[in-house]
Design a protein around this motif. Structure first.
Motif, mmCIF file in Angstrom:
data_model
loop_
_atom_site.group_PDB
_atom_site.id
_atom_site.type_symbol
_atom_site.label_atom_id
_atom_site.label_comp_id
_atom_site.label_asym_id
_atom_site.label_seq_id
_atom_site.Cartn_x
_atom_site.Cartn_y
_atom_site.Cartn_z
ATOM 1 N N PRO A 203 25.193 1.651 33.670
ATOM 2 C CA PRO A 203 24.703 3.267 34.116
ATOM 3 C C PRO A 203 24.673 3.456 35.654
ATOM 4 O O PRO A 203 24.815 4.282 36.221
ATOM 5 N N SER A 217 33.166 12.287 33.550
ATOM 6 C CA SER A 217 32.829 13.210 32.492
ATOM 7 C C SER A 217 33.202 13.180 31.130
ATOM 8 O O SER A 217 32.262 13.893 30.187
ATOM 9 N N PRO A 220 30.484 8.687 27.347
ATOM 10 C CA PRO A 220 29.451 9.141 26.639
ATOM 11 C C PRO A 220 28.115 8.905 27.311
ATOM 12 O O PRO A 220 28.172 7.900 28.033
ATOM 13 N N SER A 221 27.073 9.326 27.216
ATOM 14 C CA SER A 221 25.765 9.173 27.670
ATOM 15 C C SER A 221 25.435 7.614 27.276
ATOM 16 O O SER A 221 25.567 7.053 26.060
ATOM 17 N N LEU A 222 25.017 6.699 28.091
ATOM 18 C CA LEU A 222 24.488 5.314 27.767
ATOM 19 C C LEU A 222 23.020 5.375 27.794
ATOM 20 O O LEU A 222 22.536 5.651 28.973
ATOM 21 N N VAL A 223 22.368 4.950 26.838
ATOM 22 C CA VAL A 223 21.007 4.605 26.526
ATOM 23 C C VAL A 223 20.767 3.174 26.538
ATOM 24 O O VAL A 223 21.190 2.476 25.894
ATOM 25 N N SER A 286 17.883 2.029 33.415
ATOM 26 C CA SER A 286 19.177 0.728 33.304
ATOM 27 C C SER A 286 18.689 -0.467 33.180
ATOM 28 O O SER A 286 17.351 -0.685 33.210
ATOM 29 N N THR A 326 22.270 -1.537 24.891
ATOM 30 C CA THR A 326 22.731 -0.292 25.552
ATOM 31 C C THR A 326 23.609 0.367 24.683
ATOM 32 O O THR A 326 24.741 0.103 24.219
ATOM 33 N N THR A 328 25.417 4.210 22.693
ATOM 34 C CA THR A 328 25.959 5.660 22.842
ATOM 35 C C THR A 328 25.393 6.284 21.901
ATOM 36 O O THR A 328 24.774 5.741 20.935
ATOM 37 N N PRO A 329 25.592 7.612 22.022
ATOM 38 C CA PRO A 329 24.944 8.485 20.808
ATOM 39 C C PRO A 329 25.399 8.150 19.484
ATOM 40 O O PRO A 329 24.553 8.312 18.375
ATOM 41 N N SER A 348 25.452 -0.687 21.697
ATOM 42 C CA SER A 348 24.725 0.052 20.678
ATOM 43 C C SER A 348 23.958 -1.131 19.686
ATOM 44 O O SER A 348 23.883 -1.197 18.444
#
Length: 388
Positions: A203, A217, A220-223, A286, A326, A328-329, A348
């Motif tokens: 991130p 863009s 995917p968002s990375l959590v 991060s 880390t 992804t949704p 994930s």
């Protein structure tokens, strides 16, 4: 500062990065592997002795990928003479885990397994309590993550790859048809193509990687989570020690909690089971923001689960640790290339078991004339339509 030139630069020497460097070097490419600390260091996602190798997935795609990855793990062990995977078998239970569905998928793909009633499973494994059907698949095991990284780094180096430690990326810019990478210490690496395997640091890096706006863009968002794991000692009935028959790994999902466990190996002095709540850790911007502190509420949730469901363990952890997930949704991986940069995030919380295969897929992408024409990479891992 001196300037180093290479055909490929791989950023990050964890499981994915070491595998990518090995695969690229094995194909005769010039490779430099750049690691901000040391391979499989404590602050990353690839340290320690215990990761689960399992075949049971609710989506056949991942079971197929495990089947493909296992021979590559065998290759690593044969080539290095090191034991990377310890066979343990795996137990899957819980209403939300749907053991019957998992069993159908394993049956369709020819993976050895048994589906047992809760009574049958409790009789066979008295160190557990079950209240749903239980899936057993004996081909599962435990991956020694740190040993795997070191083995693949050694294989890459043996095939000519250069390994640079203490090399932290500061900037990455286009330079001619390639890229100019600069470390925080001012060292410069010029590479025709770049493979980014930065785990929980991704991130922070994405915006500075000279990637096209359309690719960014589409990402995917990375959590990033700081997960917490605990080592519980084996009770009186359980064999222990490095020469003992190991406990199985297990995954249990119900309406209250998702828990996984596995023999802790040398991380646990061979005397305990590593148990953790899946996605139970705190959110981080991060990996750079981790504090490696365990939350008391999480410890109590996991301890309560062990007390009620795993009577073969003493419900008082003797050691605890944190690690990075880390995600992804949709919990799918990210594996795609834009221009000359391949982004690799097999994430994930379930990517370790695929590492040598991920390295092969990353090498396929990075070396292809047209990354859109790489059929080995599952479409679900792609970010967007890219050009080489």
């Amino acid at each position: 500062m001196p300037r180093h030139t290479s055909q490929y630069a791989v950023i990050g020497a964890g499981l994915a990065g070491s595998a990518a460097a090995w695969q690229l070097a094995s194909r005769g490419h010039e490779v430099v592997l750049l690691e901000q600390a040391t391979p499989a260091h404590r602050g990353g996602s690839s340290h320690g002795s215990a990761r689960i190798l399992r075949y049971a997935y609710p989506e056949p795609l991942y079971t197929r990928l495990v089947v493909q990855a296992k021979p590559l793990w065998d290759d690593v062990e044969r080539a290095t003479g090191r034991t990377i995977i310890t066979p343990t078998g795996a137990l899957d239970s819980g209403a939300r885990h749907e053991p019957e569905r998992l069993a159908r998928i394993l049956g369709e793909l020819g993976v050895d397994h048994e589906l047992l009633s809760s009574e049958q499973a409790s009789e066979r494994w008295p160190d557990f309590r079950f209240d749903t059907p239980v899936l057993w698949h004996p081909g599962a095991g435990v991956i020694h993550a740190q040993a795997a990284v070191r083995a693949m780094v050694d294989l890459a180096a043996a095939r000519g790859a250069q390994v640079r430690t203490g090399w932290q990326l500061a900037t990455a810019e286009r330079e001619g048809s390639g890229y100019r990478l600069v470390s925080t210490g001012g060292e410069v690496v010029a590479a025709e193509r770049v493979v980014v395997c930065a785990g929980g640091w991704l991130p922070d890096l994405l915006g500075g990687l000279a990637l096209p706006r359309a690719f960014l863009s589409g990402m995917p968002s990375l959590v990033v989570r700081q997960e917490q794991a605990y080592h519980f000692p084996y009770g009186d009935r359980a064999a222990s020690g490095p020469a003992a028959v190991p406990w199985p790994s297990f995954i249990h999902k119900d309406e209250q909690i998702q828990v996984y466990g596995l023999p802790g190996g040398e991380d646990a002095d061979f005397r305990g089971q590593k148990v953790a709540e899946f996605n139970g850790g705190k959110l981080l911007p991060s990996a750079a923001h981790q504090d490696q502190l365990v939350a008391p509420a999480n410890r109590e949730r996991v301890t309560s689960f062990v007390r009620g469901n795993v009577p073969g363990l003493e419900p008082d952890p003797y050691a605890e640790t944190t690690c990075l997930f880390t995600s992804t949704p949709d919990e799918h991986f990210v594996l795609d290339r834009a221009d000359g940069i391949t982004v690799v995030s097999p994430c994930s919380g379930h990517g370790a078991k695929f590492a040598p295969l991920i390295g092969a897929l990353a090498a396929d992408l990075a070396s292809a004339a047209d990354p859109a024409d790489v059929p080995t990479v599952p479409p679900k891992f792609r970010v967007t339509t890219t050009s080489g």
